[in-house]
Design an enzyme around this catalytic site. Structure first.
Site, PDB file in Angstrom:
ATOM      1  N   GLY A  65      -9.000 -14.068 -22.368  1.00 22.51           N
ATOM      2  CA  GLY A  65      -9.964 -13.545 -23.325  1.00 22.51           C
ATOM      3  C   GLY A  65      -9.928 -12.032 -23.246  1.00 22.51           C
ATOM      4  O   GLY A  65      -8.853 -11.436 -23.147  1.00 22.51           O
ATOM      5  N   SER A  97      -3.844 -14.926 -18.464  1.00 23.05           N
ATOM      6  CA  SER A  97      -4.104 -13.786 -19.344  1.00 23.05           C
ATOM      7  C   SER A  97      -5.094 -12.812 -18.697  1.00 23.05           C
ATOM      8  O   SER A  97      -4.760 -12.162 -17.712  1.00 23.05           O
ATOM      9  CB  SER A  97      -4.587 -14.286 -20.707  1.00 23.05           C
ATOM     10  OG  SER A  97      -4.490 -13.286 -21.680  1.00 23.05           O
ATOM     11  N   ALA A  98      -6.314 -12.698 -19.222  1.00 27.56           N
ATOM     12  CA  ALA A  98      -7.285 -11.782 -18.628  1.00 27.56           C
ATOM     13  C   ALA A  98      -7.527 -12.116 -17.154  1.00 27.56           C
ATOM     14  O   ALA A  98      -7.692 -11.220 -16.315  1.00 27.56           O
ATOM     15  CB  ALA A  98      -8.600 -11.833 -19.399  1.00 27.56           C
ATOM     16  N   HIS A 134       1.857 -11.472 -21.310  1.00 28.52           N
ATOM     17  CA  HIS A 134       2.319 -11.631 -22.699  1.00 28.52           C
ATOM     18  C   HIS A 134       3.277 -10.497 -23.075  1.00 28.52           C
ATOM     19  O   HIS A 134       3.311 -10.073 -24.245  1.00 28.52           O
ATOM     20  CB  HIS A 134       1.152 -11.642 -23.689  1.00 28.52           C
ATOM     21  CG  HIS A 134       0.001 -12.513 -23.299  1.00 28.52           C
ATOM     22  ND1 HIS A 134       0.068 -13.892 -23.330  1.00 28.52           N
ATOM     23  CD2 HIS A 134      -1.255 -12.210 -22.874  1.00 28.52           C
ATOM     24  CE1 HIS A 134      -1.092 -14.390 -22.944  1.00 28.52           C
ATOM     25  NE2 HIS A 134      -1.903 -13.393 -22.655  1.00 28.52           N
ATOM     26  N   GLU A 169       5.979 -14.501 -21.927  1.00 30.14           N
ATOM     27  CA  GLU A 169       5.272 -15.758 -22.162  1.00 30.14           C
ATOM     28  C   GLU A 169       6.008 -16.925 -21.501  1.00 30.14           C
ATOM     29  O   GLU A 169       7.219 -17.069 -21.652  1.00 30.14           O
ATOM     30  CB  GLU A 169       5.174 -16.009 -23.667  1.00 30.14           C
ATOM     31  CG  GLU A 169       3.947 -16.780 -24.073  1.00 30.14           C
ATOM     32  CD  GLU A 169       2.673 -15.986 -23.857  1.00 30.14           C
ATOM     33  OE1 GLU A 169       1.834 -16.470 -23.074  1.00 30.14           O
ATOM     34  OE2 GLU A 169       2.515 -14.909 -24.437  1.00 30.14           O
TER      35      GLU A 169
END
Length: 207
Positions: A65, A97-98, A134, A169
């Site tokens: 997020g 991710s975050a 990413h 990714e």
């Protein structure tokens, strides 16, 4: 992930709120994804004593997020040092991710917009470098005129000395007993201040 956490339950940290999703919705999505693996998921936000919940957790998963919102919330709840101590004592940590951004030295190489302002950019510092999840290679056919990911990391290195690992990714880092291993089928791109970027193949990483 299932093999790594070695447990049938985990605490999920939903504070990054992708697309503004609620804590309950985000946690429910994770529970749905892991239900067929026999893993029970409970959101950290549902505990009255979140510090105690982290101390007693069998595994912790911090989802993706907005990294700025995630770190700000953890600082506001005074949970940054609690998570660091728990992981140092053996708690299994999974971040996407975050949630993976937080494992680096700072969040200075996240891809997110700074929609809120955390009191510090210092992160959990499990790794001796920063991450750029990413990571995208420049597209020679693109008509986009803005900076490439590589250009932005070079800008970061005008003012910061820590290395940055660009994770493409589908790649992830497995960290255990002080050893860092790049997993997946793709190489990662390592950026170091004052040096040309280099490609690191899957396998053990040395820093």
């Amino acid at each position: 992930m299932v093999d790594f956490i070695q447990t049938d339950e985990l605490i999920f940290v939903p504070y990054a709120r992708p697309s503004g999703i609620s804590y309950d919705e985000y946690t429910a999505n994770v529970q749905k994804a892991l239900k067929d693996k026999g893993i029970r998921v409970k959101g950290l936000h549902t505990f009255s004593d979140q510090k105690d919940a982290i101390k007693k957790a069998k595994a912790i998963f911090i989802g993706g997020g907005n990294t700025f919102l995630l770190l700000k919330t953890l600082y506001e709840l005074d949970l940054v040092s609690e998570i660091k101590s728990a992981v140092a004592s053996g708690l299994r940590y999974v971040g996407t991710s975050a949630g993976s951004n937080l494992t680096g030295l700072t969040i200075g190489t996240t891809n997110d917009m700074p929609i809120v302002y955390p009191p510090s950019f210092e992160a959990l510092q499990f790794l001796p470098f920063n991450l750029n999840p990413h990571y995208l290679d420049p597209d020679p056919n693109s008509t986009h005129k803005g900076e490439t990911r590589e250009t932005r990391i070079q800008e970061f290195h005008q003012f910061n000395s820590q290395a940055v690992l660009g994770l493409r990714e589908g790649s992830w880092l497995h960290v255990e007993h002080g050893q860092i291993e790049l997993k997946g089928e793709l190489s990662a791109r390592l950026f170091q201040q004052g040096k040309d970027p280099i490609e690191l193949n899957p396998g053990q990483l040395q820093f």
